[in-house]
Design a protein around this motif. Structure first.
Motif, PDB file in Angstrom:
ATOM      1  N   UNK A  50      -8.672  11.240  14.011  1.00  0.00           N
ATOM      2  CA  UNK A  50      -8.273  12.032  15.164  1.00  0.00           C
ATOM      3  C   UNK A  50      -6.766  12.234  15.259  1.00  0.00           C
ATOM      4  N   UNK A  51      -6.002  11.544  14.408  1.00  0.00           N
ATOM      5  CA  UNK A  51      -4.556  11.781  14.358  1.00  0.00           C
ATOM      6  C   UNK A  51      -4.027  11.396  12.989  1.00  0.00           C
ATOM      7  N   UNK A  52      -2.847  11.916  12.682  1.00  0.00           N
ATOM      8  CA  UNK A  52      -2.177  11.663  11.408  1.00  0.00           C
ATOM      9  C   UNK A  52      -0.752  11.220  11.717  1.00  0.00           C
ATOM     10  N   UNK A  53      -0.297  10.164  11.030  1.00  0.00           N
ATOM     11  CA  UNK A  53       1.085   9.712  11.176  1.00  0.00           C
ATOM     12  C   UNK A  53       1.634   9.381   9.798  1.00  0.00           C
ATOM     13  N   UNK A  54       2.905   9.716   9.584  1.00  0.00           N
ATOM     14  CA  UNK A  54       3.532   9.413   8.303  1.00  0.00           C
ATOM     15  C   UNK A  54       3.774   7.912   8.207  1.00  0.00           C
ATOM     16  N   UNK A  55       3.634   7.395   7.002  1.00  0.00           N
ATOM     17  CA  UNK A  55       3.894   5.986   6.740  1.00  0.00           C
ATOM     18  C   UNK A  55       4.839   5.890   5.551  1.00  0.00           C
ATOM     19  N   UNK A  56       5.587   4.819   5.490  1.00  0.00           N
ATOM     20  CA  UNK A  56       6.588   4.647   4.438  1.00  0.00           C
ATOM     21  C   UNK A  56       6.085   3.662   3.390  1.00  0.00           C
ATOM     22  N   UNK A  57       5.988   4.130   2.152  1.00  0.00           N
ATOM     23  CA  UNK A  57       5.546   3.270   1.052  1.00  0.00           C
ATOM     24  C   UNK A  57       6.479   2.068   0.893  1.00  0.00           C
ATOM     25  N   UNK A  58       7.753   2.253   1.217  1.00  0.00           N
ATOM     26  CA  UNK A  58       8.735   1.169   1.113  1.00  0.00           C
ATOM     27  C   UNK A  58       8.891   0.403   2.419  1.00  0.00           C
ATOM     28  N   UNK A  59       8.020   0.673   3.387  1.00  0.00           N
ATOM     29  CA  UNK A  59       8.060   0.022   4.707  1.00  0.00           C
ATOM     30  C   UNK A  59       9.387   0.254   5.416  1.00  0.00           C
ATOM     31  N   UNK A  60      10.019   1.398   5.179  1.00  0.00           N
ATOM     32  CA  UNK A  60      11.301   1.705   5.810  1.00  0.00           C
ATOM     33  C   UNK A  60      11.153   2.078   7.278  1.00  0.00           C
ATOM     34  N   UNK A  61       9.990   2.547   7.654  1.00  0.00           N
ATOM     35  CA  UNK A  61       9.757   2.929   9.044  1.00  0.00           C
ATOM     36  C   UNK A  61       8.404   2.415   9.501  1.00  0.00           C
ATOM     37  N   UNK A  62       8.248   2.324  10.795  1.00  0.00           N
ATOM     38  CA  UNK A  62       6.960   1.987  11.422  1.00  0.00           C
ATOM     39  C   UNK A  62       6.412   0.641  10.996  1.00  0.00           C
ATOM     40  N   UNK A  63       7.290  -0.301  10.741  1.00  0.00           N
ATOM     41  CA  UNK A  63       6.966  -1.704  10.500  1.00  0.00           C
ATOM     42  C   UNK A  63       6.416  -1.998   9.113  1.00  0.00           C
ATOM     43  N   UNK A  64       5.504  -1.187   8.614  1.00  0.00           N
ATOM     44  CA  UNK A  64       4.881  -1.474   7.321  1.00  0.00           C
ATOM     45  C   UNK A  64       4.193  -0.233   6.785  1.00  0.00           C
ATOM     46  N   UNK A  65       3.860  -0.265   5.517  1.00  0.00           N
ATOM     47  CA  UNK A  65       3.042   0.788   4.920  1.00  0.00           C
ATOM     48  C   UNK A  65       1.635   0.658   5.489  1.00  0.00           C
ATOM     49  N   UNK A  66       1.094   1.744   5.985  1.00  0.00           N
ATOM     50  CA  UNK A  66      -0.233   1.707   6.589  1.00  0.00           C
ATOM     51  C   UNK A  66      -1.307   1.461   5.538  1.00  0.00           C
ATOM     52  N   UNK A  67      -2.208   0.580   5.862  1.00  0.00           N
ATOM     53  CA  UNK A  67      -3.344   0.303   4.997  1.00  0.00           C
ATOM     54  C   UNK A  67      -4.639   0.471   5.777  1.00  0.00           C
ATOM     55  N   UNK A  68      -5.713   0.715   5.071  1.00  0.00           N
ATOM     56  CA  UNK A  68      -7.005   0.857   5.727  1.00  0.00           C
ATOM     57  C   UNK A  68      -7.288  -0.402   6.540  1.00  0.00           C
ATOM     58  N   UNK A  69      -7.667  -0.199   7.794  1.00  0.00           N
ATOM     59  CA  UNK A  69      -7.961  -1.309   8.690  1.00  0.00           C
ATOM     60  C   UNK A  69      -6.793  -1.714   9.564  1.00  0.00           C
TER      61      UNK A  69
END
Length: 123
Positions: A50-69
């Motif tokens: 229901x929504x999409x958010x960018x995630x940083x592979x290097x964990x530079x933003x948003x605390x961590x790289x998003x993973x399933x779950x």
């Protein structure tokens, strides 16, 4: 490559990779361009989100790289890993902490029965 988390009810359902050229304007990434691009793919029948958010592979933003779950915390604009154990608490940096600090003696430990247990390695 840019990475985007597909989120349903604040749980990450998957991550999609988008070419940087698709989301870059004047040398800067624009998250909304990635969201619009993913929405244009008409993949909601395949991926339930229901929504999409960018995630940083290097964990530079948003605390961590998003993973399933993982959980998406909209108020704090961060992704949070699932709680590893019921007695662990989330700290101010959105990282899970054990109720007993990790031993600082150079050994290797795992969390077992509410305590750190040293792991012995056979050589």
């Amino acid at each position: 490559m840019a990475h985007f988390a597909l989120i349903k009810q604040n749980i990450v359902m998957g991550v999609i990779v988008v070419d940087n050229e698709t989301i870059t304007v004047s040398g800067s990434e624009v998250e909304q361009l990635g969201i619009d691009y993913i929405d244009s793919l008409n993949i909601k029948g395949v991926y339930d989100y229901d929504k999409v958010r960018q995630t940083s592979y290097n964990s530079n933003t948003r605390n961590k790289y998003a993973g399933i779950g993982d959980t998406w915390d909209e108020m704090n604009n961060v992704f949070i890993s699932p709680r590893p154990f019921s007695d662990w608490t989330l700290n101010e940096n959105f990282k899970w902490e054990a109720p007993i600090p990790y031993p600082n003696d150079g050994g290797y430990y795992v969390w077992v029965n509410n305590n750190w247990q040293e792991v012995a390695f056979d050589n």
